[in-house]
Design a protein around this motif. Structure first.
Motif, PDB file in Angstrom:
ATOM      1  N   VAL A   1       1.358   2.350   8.851  1.00 43.48           N
ATOM      2  CA  VAL A   1       2.960   2.624   8.869  1.00 43.48           C
ATOM      3  C   VAL A   1       3.314   1.354   7.946  1.00 43.48           C
ATOM      4  CG1 VAL A   1       5.005   1.904  10.027  1.00 43.48           C
ATOM      5  CG2 VAL A   1       2.924   2.206  11.331  1.00 43.48           C
ATOM      6  N   VAL A   2       4.236   1.448   6.689  1.00 43.05           N
ATOM      7  CA  VAL A   2       5.065   0.721   6.116  1.00 43.05           C
ATOM      8  C   VAL A   2       6.821   1.394   6.182  1.00 43.05           C
ATOM      9  CG1 VAL A   2       5.056   0.426   3.313  1.00 43.05           C
ATOM     10  CG2 VAL A   2       3.508   1.185   4.472  1.00 43.05           C
ATOM     11  N   VAL A   3       7.113  -0.401   6.447  1.00 41.50           N
ATOM     12  CA  VAL A   3       8.844  -0.420   6.938  1.00 41.50           C
ATOM     13  C   VAL A   3       8.670  -1.088   5.560  1.00 41.50           C
ATOM     14  CG1 VAL A   3      10.087  -0.839   8.506  1.00 41.50           C
ATOM     15  CG2 VAL A   3       8.278  -0.708   9.239  1.00 41.50           C
ATOM     16  N   PRO A   4       9.915  -0.058   4.957  1.00 41.73           N
ATOM     17  CA  PRO A   4      10.760  -0.630   3.424  1.00 41.73           C
ATOM     18  C   PRO A   4      11.912  -1.706   4.189  1.00 41.73           C
ATOM     19  CG  PRO A   4      10.132   1.626   3.076  1.00 41.73           C
ATOM     20  CD  PRO A   4       9.442   1.265   5.133  1.00 41.73           C
ATOM     21  N   MET A   5      12.136  -2.573   3.130  1.00 42.92           N
ATOM     22  CA  MET A   5      13.301  -3.528   3.608  1.00 42.92           C
ATOM     23  C   MET A   5      13.827  -4.249   1.967  1.00 42.92           C
ATOM     24  SD  MET A   5      14.152  -3.937   6.395  1.00 42.92           S
ATOM     25  CE  MET A   5      13.199  -3.863   8.385  1.00 42.92           C
TER      26      MET A   5
ATOM     27  N   LYS B   1      -0.612  -3.391  17.475  1.00 42.64           N
ATOM     28  CA  LYS B   1       0.858  -3.141  16.947  1.00 42.64           C
ATOM     29  C   LYS B   1       1.148  -4.351  15.903  1.00 42.64           C
ATOM     30  CE  LYS B   1       2.934  -1.922  21.682  1.00 42.64           C
ATOM     31  NZ  LYS B   1       3.991  -3.092  21.818  1.00 42.64           N
ATOM     32  N   GLU B   2       0.308  -3.330  14.815  1.00 40.07           N
ATOM     33  CA  GLU B   2       0.550  -3.996  13.441  1.00 40.07           C
ATOM     34  C   GLU B   2       1.091  -3.166  12.195  1.00 40.07           C
ATOM     35  OE1 GLU B   2      -3.380  -5.423  12.620  1.00 40.07           O
ATOM     36  OE2 GLU B   2      -3.638  -3.724  10.691  1.00 40.07           O
ATOM     37  N   PHE B   3       2.467  -3.857  11.347  1.00 37.04           N
ATOM     38  CA  PHE B   3       2.793  -2.730  10.273  1.00 37.04           C
ATOM     39  C   PHE B   3       2.702  -4.144   8.627  1.00 37.04           C
ATOM     40  CE2 PHE B   3       6.653  -4.896  12.224  1.00 37.04           C
ATOM     41  CZ  PHE B   3       7.542  -5.599  11.189  1.00 37.04           C
ATOM     42  N   THR B   4       3.363  -2.550   7.443  1.00 31.27           N
ATOM     43  CA  THR B   4       3.348  -3.653   6.300  1.00 31.27           C
ATOM     44  C   THR B   4       5.409  -3.599   6.160  1.00 31.27           C
ATOM     45  OG1 THR B   4       0.975  -2.492   6.090  1.00 31.27           O
ATOM     46  CG2 THR B   4       2.584  -3.762   4.031  1.00 31.27           C
ATOM     47  N   LEU B   5       5.661  -4.960   5.768  1.00 31.90           N
ATOM     48  CA  LEU B   5       6.262  -4.856   5.493  1.00 31.90           C
ATOM     49  C   LEU B   5       6.583  -4.669   4.173  1.00 31.90           C
ATOM     50  CD1 LEU B   5       9.678  -5.364   6.387  1.00 31.90           C
ATOM     51  CD2 LEU B   5       8.542  -7.528   6.143  1.00 31.90           C
ATOM     52  N   ALA B   6       7.446  -3.760   3.635  1.00 36.23           N
ATOM     53  CA  ALA B   6       7.390  -3.988   1.831  1.00 36.23           C
ATOM     54  C   ALA B   6       9.009  -3.729   1.862  1.00 36.23           C
ATOM     55  CB  ALA B   6       7.527  -2.025   1.484  1.00 36.23           C
TER      56      ALA B   6
ATOM     57  N   ARG C   1      10.429  -6.834  16.734  1.00 38.98           N
ATOM     58  CA  ARG C   1       9.234  -6.677  17.983  1.00 38.98           C
ATOM     59  C   ARG C   1       9.343  -5.093  17.621  1.00 38.98           C
ATOM     60  NH1 ARG C   1      11.935 -10.231  20.953  1.00 38.98           N
ATOM     61  NH2 ARG C   1      10.514 -12.041  21.000  1.00 38.98           N
ATOM     62  N   LYS C   2      11.024  -5.069  18.222  1.00 39.50           N
ATOM     63  CA  LYS C   2      11.612  -4.136  18.050  1.00 39.50           C
ATOM     64  C   LYS C   2      10.936  -2.231  17.466  1.00 39.50           C
ATOM     65  CE  LYS C   2      16.294  -4.696  19.741  1.00 39.50           C
ATOM     66  NZ  LYS C   2      18.009  -3.989  19.148  1.00 39.50           N
ATOM     67  N   ILE C   3      10.433  -2.791  15.906  1.00 40.39           N
ATOM     68  CA  ILE C   3      10.071  -2.380  15.122  1.00 40.39           C
ATOM     69  C   ILE C   3       8.318  -1.891  15.739  1.00 40.39           C
ATOM     70  CG2 ILE C   3       8.594  -1.663  12.293  1.00 40.39           C
ATOM     71  CD1 ILE C   3      11.535  -3.312  11.460  1.00 40.39           C
ATOM     72  N   MET C   4       7.896  -2.846  16.027  1.00 43.08           N
ATOM     73  CA  MET C   4       6.868  -2.751  16.403  1.00 43.08           C
ATOM     74  C   MET C   4       6.219  -2.036  17.696  1.00 43.08           C
ATOM     75  SD  MET C   4       4.910  -6.450  16.213  1.00 43.08           S
ATOM     76  CE  MET C   4       4.192  -7.238  14.000  1.00 43.08           C
ATOM     77  N   GLU C   5       7.512  -2.287  19.141  1.00 43.21           N
ATOM     78  CA  GLU C   5       7.612  -1.275  19.873  1.00 43.21           C
ATOM     79  C   GLU C   5       7.296   0.337  19.834  1.00 43.21           C
ATOM     80  OE1 GLU C   5      10.309  -2.759  22.052  1.00 43.21           O
ATOM     81  OE2 GLU C   5       8.401  -4.593  23.109  1.00 43.21           O
ATOM     82  N   ASN C   6       8.541   0.376  18.478  1.00 45.60           N
ATOM     83  CA  ASN C   6       9.042   1.915  18.533  1.00 45.60           C
ATOM     84  C   ASN C   6       8.185   3.215  17.666  1.00 45.60           C
ATOM     85  OD1 ASN C   6      11.324   2.169  20.190  1.00 45.60           O
ATOM     86  ND2 ASN C   6      12.440   0.770  19.045  1.00 45.60           N
ATOM     87  N   ILE C   7       7.753   2.356  16.542  1.00 43.54           N
ATOM     88  CA  ILE C   7       7.342   2.536  15.252  1.00 43.54           C
ATOM     89  C   ILE C   7       5.946   3.037  15.547  1.00 43.54           C
ATOM     90  CG2 ILE C   7       6.693   2.712  13.116  1.00 43.54           C
ATOM     91  CD1 ILE C   7       9.321   1.814  12.711  1.00 43.54           C
ATOM     92  N   CYS C   8       5.016   1.090  15.964  1.00 44.04           N
ATOM     93  CA  CYS C   8       3.356   0.822  16.092  1.00 44.04           C
ATOM     94  C   CYS C   8       2.444   1.590  16.444  1.00 44.04           C
ATOM     95  CB  CYS C   8       3.160  -0.445  15.704  1.00 44.04           C
ATOM     96  SG  CYS C   8       4.439  -1.333  14.274  1.00 44.04           S
TER      97      CYS C   8
ATOM     98  N   THR D   1       2.003  -8.706  12.155  1.00 43.60           N
ATOM     99  CA  THR D   1       0.465  -8.513  13.456  1.00 43.60           C
ATOM    100  C   THR D   1       1.485  -8.922  14.169  1.00 43.60           C
ATOM    101  OG1 THR D   1      -0.549 -10.282  12.728  1.00 43.60           O
ATOM    102  CG2 THR D   1      -1.209  -8.051  12.006  1.00 43.60           C
ATOM    103  N   ASN D   2       0.793  -8.535  15.418  1.00 45.85           N
ATOM    104  CA  ASN D   2       1.410  -8.425  16.775  1.00 45.85           C
ATOM    105  C   ASN D   2       1.014 -10.218  16.870  1.00 45.85           C
ATOM    106  OD1 ASN D   2       3.236  -9.461  19.807  1.00 45.85           O
ATOM    107  ND2 ASN D   2       2.138  -7.633  20.878  1.00 45.85           N
ATOM    108  N   GLY D   3       0.988 -11.686  17.530  1.00 50.91           N
ATOM    109  CA  GLY D   3       0.241 -12.841  17.400  1.00 50.91           C
ATOM    110  C   GLY D   3      -0.541 -12.916  16.803  1.00 50.91           C
TER     111      GLY D   3
END
Length: 189
Positions: free
Chosen positions: A113-117, A141-146, A129-136, A160-162
């Motif tokens: 999962v990649v989340v562009p900002m 529970k991890e994603f890449t922030l772009a 935290r909301k992104i990890m709960e709803n998307i991952c 990552t979570n933790g």
């Protein structure tokens, strides 16, 4: 008669003619010049993304912030063209009001999962935290922030979570001996 010939020659040099339809021809020539200029513009800079079919599809999502959609489009292009990701798909989250991407990097088969900002957007711990709960994926529970700058530069951060413990070095003895050599050089100076 000589006067008429001189005028004909002058009109031919200027690219116009003395015929009654001269105004129509001038308009036609102006239109052709405008088209040539537009073609040169297209060659110098890429067309605006609003003409790209994927961008049009992404704009149809229920996301209020068009800057976020444009940022997602730039990251989509970067992943596909520069980073060779496969099966990249965009999805919208109405609850979070963001567009995110899912795809397989390089030779991997597991989707990430990649989340562009955009660079100017702030990101809080609660939002992450909301992104990890709803998307991952719940198990991972991890994603890449772009993060995308105004000049289209993209920087990627893995969230990552933790805490994630790094892999240990392959050969501990080599590292110890390198550290000893560094200390010795430091004392010799």
């Amino acid at each position: 008669m000589e006067m008429e010939m001189e005028m004909d020659v002058a009109w031919e040099l200027n690219g116009s003619s003395p015929s009654p339809g001269g105004e129509e021809e001038e308009e036609k020539e102006e239109q052709e010049q405008e088209q040539d200029e537009e073609e040169l513009c297209w060659r110098r800079s890429p067309p605006p993304p609003r003409h790209h079919p994927k961008y049009t599809e992404m704009m149809a999502l229920d996301i209020a912030d068009s800057t976020q959609v444009y940022t997602a489009f730039l990251v989509l292009l970067d992943l596909l063209e520069a980073r060779n990701w496969k099966d990249v798909a965009y999805k919208g989250s109405e609850e979070l009001q963001l567009v995110y991407l899912q795809g397989c990097p390089g030779g991997q088969e597991e989707k990430e999962v990649v989340v562009p900002m955009p660079v100017h957007m702030t990101l809080s711990h609660e939002r992450v935290r909301k992104i990890m709960e709803n998307i991952c994926n719940p198990s991972k529970k991890e994603f890449t922030l772009a993060i995308v700058d105004s000049d289209s530069t993209v920087v990627y951060y893995q969230l990552t979570n933790g805490f994630v413990i790094p892999d240990p070095p392959d050969n501990i003895e080599e590292i110890d001996s390198k550290q000893c050599r560094k200390r010795q050089k430091k004392f010799r100076r």
